[in-house]
Design a protein around this motif. Structure first.
Motif, PDB file in Angstrom:
ATOM      1  N   ARG A  69      10.275-117.374  16.645  1.00  0.00           N
ATOM      2  CA  ARG A  69      10.625-116.710  17.911  1.00  0.00           C
ATOM      3  C   ARG A  69       9.921-115.364  18.031  1.00  0.00           C
ATOM      4  O   ARG A  69       9.531-114.961  19.120  1.00  0.00           O
ATOM      5  N   TRP A  76       7.400-114.708  25.960  1.00  0.00           N
ATOM      6  CA  TRP A  76       8.792-115.126  26.136  1.00  0.00           C
ATOM      7  C   TRP A  76       9.043-115.799  27.487  1.00  0.00           C
ATOM      8  O   TRP A  76       9.893-116.673  27.580  1.00  0.00           O
ATOM      9  N   ALA A  81      12.247-120.856  23.912  1.00  0.00           N
ATOM     10  CA  ALA A  81      12.976-120.373  22.739  1.00  0.00           C
ATOM     11  C   ALA A  81      13.979-119.257  23.045  1.00  0.00           C
ATOM     12  O   ALA A  81      14.778-118.902  22.189  1.00  0.00           O
TER      13      ALA A  81
END
Length: 148
Positions: A69, A76, A81
């Protein structure tokens, strides 16, 4: 070559106060994994490699974050995730760190309302102010943080 000044040694009381404030902010109840994700993302934007390493390492070692992550953190928005609460915090972190797009900041701040209490929004805002402070000192003076 970056100019190096040991700001921590020149005005140690300021940095001791900043460390205490940082601890107080972290004690306001935000999930520490989220805290480290936000700190890492702000540090990536600010270009503080030391801070990226430190906060990413803390996320993994102290709070059980998955390294995968952290690798996905710069992307992002495109990654599945991260959950909605993390996405709101990361959008706010980016807007608060960049501060160049007022509309993005307003939009990111408004999106926090769906996922954070007012106390958490204040804590997150203070947290972002502190990480940006530390990043800019480290990058501006070419130094690493003094040990906490």
């Amino acid at each position: 070559m970056t100019r190096t000044i040991n700001a921590y040694g020149i005005i140690p009381d300021v940095f001791a106060t900043a460390r205490r404030l940082n601890g107080d902010i972290e004690g306001l109840g935000l999930d520490m994994t989220l805290v480290e994700l936000v700190k890492t993302r702000a540090s990536q934007i600010n270009g503080c490699a030391y801070c990226v390493h430190m906060h990413g390492g803390d996320a993994v070692k102290k709070y059980g974050e998955k390294p995968e992550r952290l690798y996905l953190l710069p992307t992002w928005r495109e990654s599945p995730a991260f959950d909605a609460r993390e996405r709101a915090a990361l959008a706010y972190a980016e807007a608060m760190t960049r501060m160049d797009d007022h509309d993005a900041l307003v939009q990111a701040a408004t999106a926090l309302d769906d996922h954070f209490s007012e106390k958490e929004v204040v804590a997150l805002t203070a947290l972002l102010a502190m990480i940006n402070f530390w990043n800019r000192i480290a990058v501006g003076f070419g130094t690493q943080h003094a040990p906490v």
